[in-house]
Design a protein around this motif. Sequence first.
Motif, PDB file in Angstrom:
ATOM      1  N   LYS A  38       0.794   6.329  -4.124  1.00 46.74           N
ATOM      2  CA  LYS A  38       0.906   7.722  -3.677  1.00 46.74           C
ATOM      3  C   LYS A  38      -0.268   8.553  -4.193  1.00 46.74           C
ATOM      4  O   LYS A  38      -0.815   8.288  -5.269  1.00 46.74           O
ATOM      5  N   ASP A  39      -0.615   9.578  -3.436  1.00 45.94           N
ATOM      6  CA  ASP A  39      -1.650  10.522  -3.871  1.00 45.94           C
ATOM      7  C   ASP A  39      -1.256  11.138  -5.208  1.00 45.94           C
ATOM      8  O   ASP A  39      -0.071  11.359  -5.472  1.00 45.94           O
ATOM      9  N   HIS A  40      -2.239  11.395  -6.043  1.00 43.45           N
ATOM     10  CA  HIS A  40      -2.092  12.057  -7.345  1.00 43.45           C
ATOM     11  C   HIS A  40      -1.412  11.180  -8.404  1.00 43.45           C
ATOM     12  O   HIS A  40      -0.965  11.687  -9.424  1.00 43.45           O
ATOM     13  N   THR A  41      -1.365   9.858  -8.154  1.00 50.03           N
ATOM     14  CA  THR A  41      -0.790   8.921  -9.125  1.00 50.03           C
ATOM     15  C   THR A  41      -1.871   8.506 -10.112  1.00 50.03           C
ATOM     16  O   THR A  41      -3.018   8.258  -9.729  1.00 50.03           O
ATOM     17  N   ASN A  77       5.303   5.407 -11.934  1.00 48.08           N
ATOM     18  CA  ASN A  77       4.402   6.423 -11.392  1.00 48.08           C
ATOM     19  C   ASN A  77       2.960   6.244 -11.825  1.00 48.08           C
ATOM     20  O   ASN A  77       2.241   7.206 -12.063  1.00 48.08           O
ATOM     21  N   LYS A  99       0.820  -1.221   0.000  1.00 47.67           N
ATOM     22  CA  LYS A  99       0.000   0.000   0.000  1.00 47.67           C
ATOM     23  C   LYS A  99       0.847   1.262   0.000  1.00 47.67           C
ATOM     24  O   LYS A  99       0.463   2.266  -0.580  1.00 47.67           O
ATOM     25  N   SER A 100       1.994   1.213   0.633  1.00 52.15           N
ATOM     26  CA  SER A 100       2.838   2.413   0.724  1.00 52.15           C
ATOM     27  C   SER A 100       3.409   2.824  -0.635  1.00 52.15           C
ATOM     28  O   SER A 100       3.895   3.940  -0.790  1.00 52.15           O
ATOM     29  N   ASP A 101       3.335   1.939  -1.627  1.00 50.61           N
ATOM     30  CA  ASP A 101       3.794   2.274  -2.980  1.00 50.61           C
ATOM     31  C   ASP A 101       2.787   3.152  -3.725  1.00 50.61           C
ATOM     32  O   ASP A 101       3.111   3.762  -4.735  1.00 50.61           O
ATOM     33  N   HIS A 140      -6.565   9.603  -2.460  1.00 53.44           N
ATOM     34  CA  HIS A 140      -5.840   9.071  -1.303  1.00 53.44           C
ATOM     35  C   HIS A 140      -6.305   7.650  -1.022  1.00 53.44           C
ATOM     36  O   HIS A 140      -7.303   7.194  -1.572  1.00 53.44           O
TER      37      HIS A 140
END
Length: 77
Positions: A8-11, A59, A4-6, A26
């Motif tokens: 990111k917001d706005h990806t 990304n 989950k940490s991979d 988010h």
Amino acid sequence: MVNKSDIKDHTQVVASCGTHVGVVDHLDGERIKLAKSDPESGGKHHYIPLGWVDKVDDNKVVLTKNHKEVFAEWQEA
């Protein structure tokens, strides 16, 4: 399973077929909340389960479902 940490917001989020389906607003627990400002959203937030995520690379978040499945099955906020 994707970390989950991979995510990111706005990806950018793309379906398995490569079609753009949204942008990460988010993480919301075990779901991704997509930004309502994205043209694909129709002005509404949508949720997709983390279980649909195939991988995160370059990304972008790549899903296991094609765009028709995503648009038919995502949850509206």
